[in-house]
Design a protein around this motif. Structure first.
Motif, PDB file in Angstrom:
ATOM      1  N   CYS A  36      -2.283  16.082 -32.702  1.00  0.00           N
ATOM      2  CA  CYS A  36      -0.917  15.637 -32.995  1.00  0.00           C
ATOM      3  C   CYS A  36      -0.158  15.420 -31.690  1.00  0.00           C
ATOM      4  CB  CYS A  36      -0.173  16.688 -33.814  1.00  0.00           C
ATOM      5  SG  CYS A  36      -0.803  16.948 -35.479  1.00  0.00           S
ATOM      6  N   PRO A  37       0.586  14.343 -31.605  1.00  0.00           N
ATOM      7  CA  PRO A  37       1.399  14.116 -30.410  1.00  0.00           C
ATOM      8  C   PRO A  37       2.487  15.189 -30.276  1.00  0.00           C
ATOM      9  CG  PRO A  37       1.397  12.180 -31.849  1.00  0.00           C
ATOM     10  CD  PRO A  37       0.722  13.276 -32.579  1.00  0.00           C
ATOM     11  N   TYR A  38       2.745  15.587 -29.049  1.00  0.00           N
ATOM     12  CA  TYR A  38       3.799  16.573 -28.805  1.00  0.00           C
ATOM     13  C   TYR A  38       4.510  16.243 -27.502  1.00  0.00           C
ATOM     14  CZ  TYR A  38       0.307  18.700 -25.711  1.00  0.00           C
ATOM     15  OH  TYR A  38      -0.624  18.912 -24.730  1.00  0.00           O
ATOM     16  N   ILE A  39       5.709  16.760 -27.403  1.00  0.00           N
ATOM     17  CA  ILE A  39       6.471  16.664 -26.166  1.00  0.00           C
ATOM     18  C   ILE A  39       6.620  18.079 -25.650  1.00  0.00           C
ATOM     19  CG2 ILE A  39       8.696  16.068 -25.119  1.00  0.00           C
ATOM     20  CD1 ILE A  39       8.994  13.914 -27.306  1.00  0.00           C
ATOM     21  N   LEU A  40       6.094  18.338 -24.461  1.00  0.00           N
ATOM     22  CA  LEU A  40       6.206  19.645 -23.848  1.00  0.00           C
ATOM     23  C   LEU A  40       7.533  19.689 -23.099  1.00  0.00           C
ATOM     24  CD1 LEU A  40       4.721  22.320 -23.562  1.00  0.00           C
ATOM     25  CD2 LEU A  40       3.730  21.439 -21.435  1.00  0.00           C
TER      26      LEU A  40
ATOM     27  N   ILE B 288       8.800   5.670 -40.466  1.00  0.00           N
ATOM     28  CA  ILE B 288       9.052   7.091 -40.713  1.00  0.00           C
ATOM     29  C   ILE B 288       8.744   7.867 -39.437  1.00  0.00           C
ATOM     30  CG2 ILE B 288       8.428   9.124 -42.086  1.00  0.00           C
ATOM     31  CD1 ILE B 288       9.689   6.863 -43.768  1.00  0.00           C
ATOM     32  N   VAL B 289       9.659   8.734 -39.037  1.00  0.00           N
ATOM     33  CA  VAL B 289       9.454   9.588 -37.870  1.00  0.00           C
ATOM     34  C   VAL B 289       9.526  11.036 -38.338  1.00  0.00           C
ATOM     35  CG1 VAL B 289      10.308  10.261 -35.592  1.00  0.00           C
ATOM     36  CG2 VAL B 289      10.513   7.874 -36.340  1.00  0.00           C
ATOM     37  N   LEU B 290       8.460  11.779 -38.073  1.00  0.00           N
ATOM     38  CA  LEU B 290       8.418  13.199 -38.387  1.00  0.00           C
ATOM     39  C   LEU B 290       8.626  13.974 -37.094  1.00  0.00           C
ATOM     40  CD1 LEU B 290       5.245  13.332 -40.698  1.00  0.00           C
ATOM     41  CD2 LEU B 290       7.637  12.954 -41.351  1.00  0.00           C
ATOM     42  N   ILE B 291       9.615  14.866 -37.084  1.00  0.00           N
ATOM     43  CA  ILE B 291       9.894  15.687 -35.904  1.00  0.00           C
ATOM     44  C   ILE B 291       9.657  17.141 -36.284  1.00  0.00           C
ATOM     45  CG2 ILE B 291      11.568  16.373 -34.164  1.00  0.00           C
ATOM     46  CD1 ILE B 291      13.064  13.720 -34.749  1.00  0.00           C
ATOM     47  N   ALA B 292       8.599  17.713 -35.735  1.00  0.00           N
ATOM     48  CA  ALA B 292       8.236  19.097 -36.015  1.00  0.00           C
ATOM     49  C   ALA B 292       8.535  19.948 -34.784  1.00  0.00           C
ATOM     50  CB  ALA B 292       6.748  19.178 -36.370  1.00  0.00           C
ATOM     51  N   GLY B 293       8.373  21.232 -34.949  1.00  0.00           N
ATOM     52  CA  GLY B 293       8.577  22.157 -33.845  1.00  0.00           C
ATOM     53  C   GLY B 293       9.199  23.437 -34.339  1.00  0.00           C
TER      54      GLY B 293
ATOM     55  N   LEU C 281       7.970  19.073 -30.973  1.00  0.00           N
ATOM     56  CA  LEU C 281       8.661  19.541 -29.768  1.00  0.00           C
ATOM     57  C   LEU C 281       8.197  20.963 -29.474  1.00  0.00           C
ATOM     58  CD1 LEU C 281      12.281  18.292 -30.586  1.00  0.00           C
ATOM     59  CD2 LEU C 281      10.404  17.061 -29.467  1.00  0.00           C
ATOM     60  N   CYS C 282       7.683  21.169 -28.263  1.00  0.00           N
ATOM     61  CA  CYS C 282       7.175  22.485 -27.856  1.00  0.00           C
ATOM     62  C   CYS C 282       7.760  22.860 -26.498  1.00  0.00           C
ATOM     63  CB  CYS C 282       5.658  22.475 -27.729  1.00  0.00           C
ATOM     64  SG  CYS C 282       4.760  22.140 -29.240  1.00  0.00           S
ATOM     65  N   PHE C 283       8.340  24.040 -26.418  1.00  0.00           N
ATOM     66  CA  PHE C 283       8.782  24.543 -25.125  1.00  0.00           C
ATOM     67  C   PHE C 283       7.568  25.013 -24.336  1.00  0.00           C
ATOM     68  CE2 PHE C 283      12.863  25.723 -27.364  1.00  0.00           C
ATOM     69  CZ  PHE C 283      13.660  24.831 -26.665  1.00  0.00           C
ATOM     70  N   SER C 284       7.573  24.757 -23.037  1.00  0.00           N
ATOM     71  CA  SER C 284       6.545  25.357 -22.188  1.00  0.00           C
ATOM     72  C   SER C 284       6.864  26.843 -22.066  1.00  0.00           C
ATOM     73  CB  SER C 284       6.511  24.703 -20.811  1.00  0.00           C
ATOM     74  OG  SER C 284       7.640  25.108 -20.054  1.00  0.00           O
ATOM     75  N   GLN C 285       5.833  27.650 -21.843  1.00  0.00           N
ATOM     76  CA  GLN C 285       6.047  29.087 -21.697  1.00  0.00           C
ATOM     77  C   GLN C 285       6.932  29.383 -20.482  1.00  0.00           C
ATOM     78  OE1 GLN C 285       5.073  31.547 -23.997  1.00  0.00           O
ATOM     79  NE2 GLN C 285       4.713  29.689 -25.170  1.00  0.00           N
ATOM     80  N   ALA C 286       6.787  28.610 -19.420  1.00  0.00           N
ATOM     81  CA  ALA C 286       7.605  28.810 -18.219  1.00  0.00           C
ATOM     82  C   ALA C 286       9.076  28.512 -18.525  1.00  0.00           C
ATOM     83  CB  ALA C 286       7.099  27.929 -17.084  1.00  0.00           C
ATOM     84  N   TYR C 287       9.327  27.434 -19.261  1.00  0.00           N
ATOM     85  CA  TYR C 287      10.711  27.089 -19.602  1.00  0.00           C
ATOM     86  C   TYR C 287      11.333  28.189 -20.451  1.00  0.00           C
ATOM     87  CZ  TYR C 287      14.782  24.487 -21.183  1.00  0.00           C
ATOM     88  OH  TYR C 287      16.061  24.100 -21.455  1.00  0.00           O
ATOM     89  N   LEU C 288      10.587  28.677 -21.442  1.00  0.00           N
ATOM     90  CA  LEU C 288      11.102  29.754 -22.291  1.00  0.00           C
ATOM     91  C   LEU C 288      11.392  31.009 -21.468  1.00  0.00           C
ATOM     92  CD1 LEU C 288       8.952  29.481 -25.516  1.00  0.00           C
ATOM     93  CD2 LEU C 288      11.432  29.626 -25.429  1.00  0.00           C
ATOM     94  N   ALA C 289      10.494  31.352 -20.579  1.00  0.00           N
ATOM     95  CA  ALA C 289      10.656  32.565 -19.783  1.00  0.00           C
ATOM     96  C   ALA C 289      11.886  32.486 -18.884  1.00  0.00           C
ATOM     97  CB  ALA C 289       9.398  32.819 -18.956  1.00  0.00           C
ATOM     98  N   GLU C 290      12.130  31.313 -18.324  1.00  0.00           N
ATOM     99  CA  GLU C 290      13.202  31.175 -17.333  1.00  0.00           C
ATOM    100  C   GLU C 290      14.533  30.690 -17.912  1.00  0.00           C
ATOM    101  OE1 GLU C 290      11.792  28.755 -14.097  1.00  0.00           O
ATOM    102  OE2 GLU C 290       9.843  29.759 -14.138  1.00  0.00           O
TER     103      GLU C 290
END
Length: 174
Positions: free
Chosen positions: A158-162, A4-9, A107-116
Motif C-alpha cells: 500500500c502506498p504511504y507517506i512517511l 475515490i481517495v482513501l486516506i488511512a493512518g 499517513l505514517c509518522f516516522s519513529q524519529a518524528y514521533l520521538a522528537e
C-alpha cells in the motif's frame, strides 16, 4: 487524482486535515469514517462503542464504507474517505473496475518524528475538528500504531507517506 481517495493512518497523522485540503483545492467532498461510526453508535444501530477494539470497528464499518465507495464510483462521483478503519487489504473488497478508480494513501509518522515532535503533533490535534477528550493519546501508543501501519503498508504493498520534520504533504503527489 482518481475518483475515490482513501486516506488511512493512525490517530493524529492528519487524515482529516488532508481530506479538508483536498476538498478546498479540488472540490472532492469527504466522508469521515469517525462520523459514520459515531452516528451508528449514538443512534443505537451499532452494538459497539467508541472504545471498542479497532479490529471490531473495522469489521463493522468497512462493509458499509465499501458499498458507499462502490455507489460513488457507479454514480461517477468523487469522494475522499478518511479514517482509521480502512483495512490494508482493501483491494480484496473490490473488483478491478472499482479498483481502477481508487487511490489509497496511508499517513505514517516516522519513529524519529514521533520521538522528537510529539508535543507538536498534539498541538495540531484540533486543527480541523475539536476533540472532546484527547487524554488517551500517548507517544507510546502512536509509536506502536504507526510502526504497525507502516509494516502493514509494506506487507500489502500500500502506498504511504512517511511523515517527518518538517511535516508536509504535497497534494500534487496524491
Amino acid at each position: 487524482m482518481k475518483q475515490i481517495v482513501l486516506i488511512a493512518g493512525s490517530s493524529h497523522t492528519g487524515k482529516t486535515a488532508l481530506a479538508q485540503k483536498v476538498l478546498e483545492r479540488y472540490g472532492y467532498p469527504y466522508l469521515s469514517i469517525d462520523h459514520l461510526k459515531m452516528g451508528l453508535i449514538r443512534s443505537g444501530y451499532c452494538p459497539l462503542t467508541p472504545e471498542s477494539d479497532d479490529a471490531d470497528l473495522t469489521a463493522y464499518l468497512w462493509p458499509i464504507v465499501r458499498e458507499i465507495i462502490k455507489t460513488a464510483i457507479e454514480n461517477h462521483q468523487r469522494l475522499v474517505v478518511e479514517g482509521c478503519y480502512i483495512p490494508f487489504d482493501y483491494r480484496s473488497s473490490f473488483e478491478s473496475r472499482y479498483l481502477e478508480q481508487i487511490q489509497f494513501v496511508c499517513l505514517c509518522f516516522s519513529q524519529a518524528y514521533l520521538a522528537e515532535h510529539f508535543d507538536v503533533i498534539q498541538s495540531y490535534a484540533n486543527v480541523v475538528e475539536q476533540r472532546l477528550d484527547d487524554s488517551g493519546c500517548t507517544k507510546e501508543q502512536l509509536q506502536r500504531e504507526n510502526e504497525e501501519n507502516l509494516r502493514l503498508c509494506q506487507q500489502y504493498s500500500c502506498p504511504y507517506i512517511l511523515l517527518e520534520y518538517p511535516y508536509h504533504i504535497d497534494l500534487d503527489s496524491l
